[in-house]
Design a protein around this motif. Structure first.
Motif, PDB file in Angstrom:
ATOM      1  N   UNK A  33       0.856  -1.180   0.000  1.00  0.00           N
ATOM      2  CA  UNK A  33       0.000   0.000   0.000  1.00  0.00           C
ATOM      3  C   UNK A  33       0.897   1.236   0.000  1.00  0.00           C
ATOM      4  N   UNK A  34       0.721   2.097  -1.005  1.00  0.00           N
ATOM      5  CA  UNK A  34       1.632   3.240  -1.181  1.00  0.00           C
ATOM      6  C   UNK A  34       1.575   4.221  -0.022  1.00  0.00           C
ATOM      7  N   UNK A  35       0.429   4.387   0.630  1.00  0.00           N
ATOM      8  CA  UNK A  35       0.293   5.366   1.711  1.00  0.00           C
ATOM      9  C   UNK A  35       0.856   4.844   3.031  1.00  0.00           C
ATOM     10  N   UNK A  36       0.465   3.639   3.413  1.00  0.00           N
ATOM     11  CA  UNK A  36       0.834   3.138   4.744  1.00  0.00           C
ATOM     12  C   UNK A  36       2.100   2.307   4.751  1.00  0.00           C
ATOM     13  N   UNK A  37       2.496   1.799   3.587  1.00  0.00           N
ATOM     14  CA  UNK A  37       3.667   0.933   3.544  1.00  0.00           C
ATOM     15  C   UNK A  37       3.364  -0.500   3.909  1.00  0.00           C
ATOM     16  N   UNK A  38       2.069  -0.814   4.178  1.00  0.00           N
ATOM     17  CA  UNK A  38       1.696  -2.191   4.522  1.00  0.00           C
ATOM     18  C   UNK A  38       1.932  -3.063   3.293  1.00  0.00           C
ATOM     19  N   UNK A  39       2.658  -4.149   3.498  1.00  0.00           N
ATOM     20  CA  UNK A  39       3.005  -5.050   2.406  1.00  0.00           C
ATOM     21  C   UNK A  39       2.409  -6.423   2.687  1.00  0.00           C
ATOM     22  N   UNK A  40       1.731  -6.962   1.703  1.00  0.00           N
ATOM     23  CA  UNK A  40       1.132  -8.268   1.909  1.00  0.00           C
ATOM     24  C   UNK A  40       0.665  -8.891   0.607  1.00  0.00           C
TER      25      UNK A  40
END
Length: 270
Positions: A33-40
């Motif tokens: 996710x570009x905004x939060x940096x959450x990677x999955x």
């Protein structure tokens, strides 16, 4: 100030916008996710959002917004993949065979199937009509089988002109069995069922009755059935019977076996 604005700042195609690729969010695809940096990894969708699961098993939902994700470090727009159409179940005919779509009825072959009367012919048509049209086989009603031997000779059966005959009440010791025994041509196959009339080959459950009425000897069978069931005329009873037959599941097994054997016989390659 010299050199601060060296060159033409409007030079080049400054109007061209960077194109963000739009790709399907396939299952197990790893994005960030570009905004939060959450990677999955993509594990599903929920109310217009993609569900990502990280390596610790945590899940979060993210709206499918333009350029909202990074794939291999590059911005992308994710979209939900189109659903793969589920193949339609293959249509079956009333006889239980797989329907052949887009095939016209063949020109009638020389081979024939004979049945004892119009009721037998209508019942065979109701269940096996589609199959017979594809094969180009005509079903012809007789007015009983008392003259079967003479009719077979007139038909002149041969290798490319086979004849199948369906007989009611074909049981050992019956009049019908004695008539059939005189037909000896290898190009003729006679099969039958044990029921007094083809009506009785229809399962009682299809008609909503527990069993066919027992008609005393010496009384016409169809009229006796009508009297027992409270139906005025045999023609009315027959219309009711035929209307309740939708497929092979509505008739008894001996009739199914007899007709299937005849179809195989008259359509067997020479």
């Amino acid at each position: 100030m010299a050199g601060r604005y060296d060159g033409d700042v409007l030079a080049g195609d400054w109007r061209r916008r960077k194109v963000i690729p739009e790709i399907d969010a396939e299952h197990d695809m790893v994005v960030e996710d570009a905004d939060s940096g959450f990677c999955g990894a993509v594990v599903g969708f929920d109310s217009g959002a993609v569900v990502l699961e990280d390596r610790r098993g945590r899940r979060r939902n993210f709206p499918l917004l333009p350029a909202a994700f990074l794939l291999d470090g590059r911005p992308v727009t994710l979209r939900r993949p189109a659903r793969t159409p589920v193949p339609a179940a293959r249509r079956r005919t009333a006889s239980g065979s797989i329907a052949v779509d887009g095939v016209r009825a063949q020109v009638a072959k020389a081979s024939r199937i004979w049945v004892e009367g119009v009721h037998d012919a209508a019942l065979v048509e109701r269940i096996w009509g589609d199959d017979l049209r594809v094969e180009g086989v005509v079903v012809e009603p007789l007015d009983g089988i008392d003259a079967l031997g003479e009719q077979v000779r007139e038909f002149d059966p041969g290798p490319g002109r086979r004849l199948g005959v369906l007989v009611d009440h074909l049981v050992p010791g019956s009049k019908e069995s004695r008539i059939v025994a005189r037909v000896t041509s290898p190009h003729v196959l006679v099969t039958g069922h044990p029921y007094v009339d083809v009506w009785q080959a229809v399962r009682p459950a299809a008609l909503g009755i527990a069993a066919w009425p027992v008609v005393p000897p010496g009384q016409p069978w169809k009229e006796g059935v009508c009297a027992a069931l409270g139906v005025g005329e045999p023609a009315d009873m027959w219309r009711h019977i035929l209307s309740r037959v939708d497929s092979f599941a509505d008739v008894e097994t001996p009739l199914i076996n007899a007709v299937e054997r005849l179809i195989d016989f008259v359509t067997e390659p020479r």
